[in-house]
Design a protein around this motif. Structure first.
Motif, PDB file in Angstrom:
ATOM      1  N   ARG A 144      69.967  66.643  17.319  1.00 35.45           N
ATOM      2  CA  ARG A 144      71.209  66.168  17.926  1.00 35.45           C
ATOM      3  C   ARG A 144      72.394  66.586  17.071  1.00 35.45           C
ATOM      4  O   ARG A 144      72.429  66.315  15.881  1.00 35.45           O
ATOM      5  CB  ARG A 144      71.196  64.634  17.993  1.00 35.45           C
ATOM      6  CG  ARG A 144      70.484  64.073  19.185  1.00 35.45           C
ATOM      7  CD  ARG A 144      71.487  63.627  20.259  1.00 35.45           C
ATOM      8  NE  ARG A 144      70.840  63.535  21.569  1.00 35.45           N
ATOM      9  CZ  ARG A 144      70.221  62.453  22.015  1.00 35.45           C
ATOM     10  NH1 ARG A 144      70.134  61.372  21.276  1.00 35.45           N
ATOM     11  NH2 ARG A 144      69.694  62.452  23.229  1.00 35.45           N
ATOM     12  N   THR A 190      74.450  73.113  24.507  1.00 38.99           N
ATOM     13  CA  THR A 190      72.996  73.086  24.635  1.00 38.99           C
ATOM     14  C   THR A 190      72.555  71.628  24.555  1.00 38.99           C
ATOM     15  O   THR A 190      73.285  70.778  24.040  1.00 38.99           O
ATOM     16  CB  THR A 190      72.331  73.877  23.486  1.00 38.99           C
ATOM     17  OG1 THR A 190      72.893  73.450  22.246  1.00 38.99           O
ATOM     18  CG2 THR A 190      72.543  75.363  23.646  1.00 38.99           C
ATOM     19  N   ARG A 191      71.362  71.356  25.054  1.00 42.63           N
ATOM     20  CA  ARG A 191      70.906  69.966  25.075  1.00 42.63           C
ATOM     21  C   ARG A 191      70.746  69.437  23.645  1.00 42.63           C
ATOM     22  O   ARG A 191      71.149  68.347  23.306  1.00 42.63           O
ATOM     23  CB  ARG A 191      69.579  69.885  25.822  1.00 42.63           C
ATOM     24  CG  ARG A 191      69.176  68.462  26.128  1.00 42.63           C
ATOM     25  CD  ARG A 191      67.723  68.425  26.502  1.00 42.63           C
ATOM     26  NE  ARG A 191      67.540  68.452  27.936  1.00 42.63           N
ATOM     27  CZ  ARG A 191      66.348  68.409  28.522  1.00 42.63           C
ATOM     28  NH1 ARG A 191      65.262  68.369  27.779  1.00 42.63           N
ATOM     29  NH2 ARG A 191      66.228  68.427  29.812  1.00 42.63           N
ATOM     30  N   HIS A 222      63.160  72.993  24.926  1.00 44.62           N
ATOM     31  CA  HIS A 222      63.754  71.671  24.780  1.00 44.62           C
ATOM     32  C   HIS A 222      65.020  71.711  23.940  1.00 44.62           C
ATOM     33  O   HIS A 222      65.922  70.894  24.143  1.00 44.62           O
ATOM     34  CB  HIS A 222      62.751  70.693  24.167  1.00 44.62           C
ATOM     35  CG  HIS A 222      61.737  70.224  25.155  1.00 44.62           C
ATOM     36  ND1 HIS A 222      60.582  70.918  25.398  1.00 44.62           N
ATOM     37  CD2 HIS A 222      61.732  69.156  25.991  1.00 44.62           C
ATOM     38  CE1 HIS A 222      59.898  70.279  26.338  1.00 44.62           C
ATOM     39  NE2 HIS A 222      60.573  69.220  26.721  1.00 44.62           N
ATOM     40  N   GLY A 239      67.580  73.537  26.481  1.00 44.91           N
ATOM     41  CA  GLY A 239      67.713  72.824  27.751  1.00 44.91           C
ATOM     42  C   GLY A 239      68.183  73.726  28.876  1.00 44.91           C
ATOM     43  O   GLY A 239      68.523  73.259  29.952  1.00 44.91           O
ATOM     44  N   ARG A 240      68.212  75.027  28.613  1.00 40.99           N
ATOM     45  CA  ARG A 240      68.624  75.982  29.650  1.00 40.99           C
ATOM     46  C   ARG A 240      67.867  77.290  29.458  1.00 40.99           C
ATOM     47  O   ARG A 240      67.733  77.793  28.346  1.00 40.99           O
ATOM     48  CB  ARG A 240      70.132  76.212  29.617  1.00 40.99           C
ATOM     49  CG  ARG A 240      70.723  76.259  28.220  1.00 40.99           C
ATOM     50  CD  ARG A 240      72.208  76.270  28.229  1.00 40.99           C
ATOM     51  NE  ARG A 240      72.683  77.629  28.455  1.00 40.99           N
ATOM     52  CZ  ARG A 240      73.943  78.008  28.229  1.00 40.99           C
ATOM     53  NH1 ARG A 240      74.828  77.137  27.815  1.00 40.99           N
ATOM     54  NH2 ARG A 240      74.302  79.250  28.441  1.00 40.99           N
ATOM     55  N   ASP A 243      62.507  68.983  33.990  1.00 38.28           N
ATOM     56  CA  ASP A 243      63.029  70.070  33.154  1.00 38.28           C
ATOM     57  C   ASP A 243      62.956  71.467  33.780  1.00 38.28           C
ATOM     58  O   ASP A 243      62.766  72.453  33.064  1.00 38.28           O
ATOM     59  CB  ASP A 243      62.302  70.096  31.799  1.00 38.28           C
ATOM     60  CG  ASP A 243      62.643  68.876  30.942  1.00 38.28           C
ATOM     61  OD1 ASP A 243      63.655  68.216  31.248  1.00 38.28           O
ATOM     62  OD2 ASP A 243      61.912  68.607  29.984  1.00 38.28           O
ATOM     63  N   GLN A 282      65.072  74.473  32.380  1.00 39.31           N
ATOM     64  CA  GLN A 282      64.769  75.167  31.129  1.00 39.31           C
ATOM     65  C   GLN A 282      63.450  75.941  31.189  1.00 39.31           C
ATOM     66  O   GLN A 282      63.075  76.608  30.224  1.00 39.31           O
ATOM     67  CB  GLN A 282      64.723  74.165  29.970  1.00 39.31           C
ATOM     68  CG  GLN A 282      63.553  73.196  30.030  1.00 39.31           C
ATOM     69  CD  GLN A 282      63.761  71.996  29.119  1.00 39.31           C
ATOM     70  OE1 GLN A 282      64.880  71.533  28.943  1.00 39.31           O
ATOM     71  NE2 GLN A 282      62.701  71.508  28.531  1.00 39.31           N
TER      72      GLN A 282
END
Lengths: 271, 93
Positions: A173, A179-180, A205, A208-209, A242, A245
């Motif tokens: 994070r 991005t995720r 993950h 995320g894309r 998901d 992704q």
């Protein structure tokens, strides 16, 4: 496999899933949705030339109302399909009560980012796979965990008797919303220098894309990663989980040849 | 001796202790570097959580205060971490 007495964190450069001078790609859908869906996705993994298929039976979803996976039925589908295709199964375990049934159907038990700090699960999994030549563990990094905390979590598994542990960087994070999560490639290098455990990367993950998955995979090769865990789906637009992704089949088919020159430059072969 | 002189004298002593600490910390780092060379040769991982815990327990055992045991652990964790960082960098160069 070499075991060092001086420390619980042992050097495992040849631990089954990860082989020296190779770059292991594990691919498959986020979750098992049906026999037909998993069979089509697993077949694509096989045709792309990879030998480990991933799939989720027990899904840790942020919302308790999201699709939670098919559970034991999902495990049965995976082992049946993978068995027919000659693939090995990688799947997430969330509850110590499921260890036996997961080990019955899967070779690699994945411990997800949310469970990296679940020390009782880590210890139970370590004890369960102790002495097994068939089973291993992929331990994902908590998305707010330091590299040291991540390695110490692996130590919970190894000190309980489980060898064949592979670390997986899956993004952390940060403040960056493009991005995720933010793929922390420096952590791959640091973790390998600190512990000598194999480290793989999950670009799906992290980003995320889908458009970033292949470039990040190339970067993972350059960052000395030992492999990839990527999401792929035969119909990403219809995936229950998901889909944005997941690599579509055509991209999965070209992944090996796309990564091969990079792997070759690093003295590795994509498998 | 008035208050200002006492303060000045204590500050001088603190400076001396700091100087000693800096020398000792660097001596510790040099020993770790030597150890790391041997570990590298033997293919042993740099990070050894069991040994680190042993050191932290020992540090607490010999701690006479007034620094709290938990704070002494924190201080030594940071020392070990920073010295390990130097070694990590050397391995990558």
């Amino acid at each position: 496999m070499e075991v060092r007495e001086s420390t619980g964190v042992q050097a495992r450069t040849n631990n089954g899933m990860i082989r020296p001078q190779s770059f292991r790609v594990v691919a498959g859908p986020c979750t098992v949705e049906s026999y037909e869906q998993f069979e089509a996705s697993a077949r694509a993994v096989k045709e792309a030339g990879f030998s480990y298929v991933r799939g989720g039976a027990f899904k840790p979803r942020t919302s308790p109302y999201s699709f939670q996976g098919l559970g034991v039925e999902g495990l049965r589908i995976m082992s049946e399909v993978a068995g027919d295709l000659g693939l090995k199964v990688v799947t997430e375990i969330m509850d110590p009560a499921d260890i036996d049934v997961v080990m019955e159907h899967a070779q690699i038990l994945q411990i997800g980012t949310r469970n990296m700090h679940n020390f009782s699960l880590l210890k139970r999994v370590g004890s369960a796979i102790k002495g097994s030549k068939e089973h291993g563990v992929i331990l994902k990094r908590g998305f707010a965990a330091t590299v040291e905390e991540w390695i110490l979590a692996a130590e919970y598994i190894t000190s309980s008797g489980g060898d064949n542990v592979v670390l997986c960087e899956r993004g952390i994070r940060t403040f960056e919303p493009s991005t995720r999560f933010t793929l922390d490639l420096s952590a791959v290098i640091v973790a390998k220098r600190l512990s000598e455990l194999p480290v793989i990367v999950d670009p799906s993950h992290a980003a995320g894309r889908r458009d970033l998955v292949v470039p990040l995979s190339k970067a993972a090769v350059a960052a000395e990663a030992d492999g990839l865990l990527v999401e792929s789906h035969h119909e990403p637009r219809e995936a229950l989980c998901d889909g944005e992704q997941a690599l579509p089949v055509e991209d999965l088919m070209t992944l090996r040849e796309t990564l091969s020159p990079f792997a070759s430059a690093m003295g590795r072969q994509v498998i | 001796m008035d208050a200002n002189e006492r303060i000045s004298s204590l500050r001088e002593r603190i400076d001396e202790v700091d100087e000693e600490l800096v020398h000792l910390l660097n001596e510790r780092a040099r020993l770790v570097q030597e150890l790391a060379e041997h570990k590298l040769e033997a293919g042993i991982p740099l990070f050894d959580p069991r040994r680190e815990e042993e050191i932290l327990r020992r540090v607490v055992e010999i701690n006479e205060g007034p620094i709290y045991d938990s704070s002494m652990r924190d201080i030594f964790e940071l020392i070990m971490h920073r010295i390990r960082d130097i070694e990590l960098q050397r391995r990558g160069e």
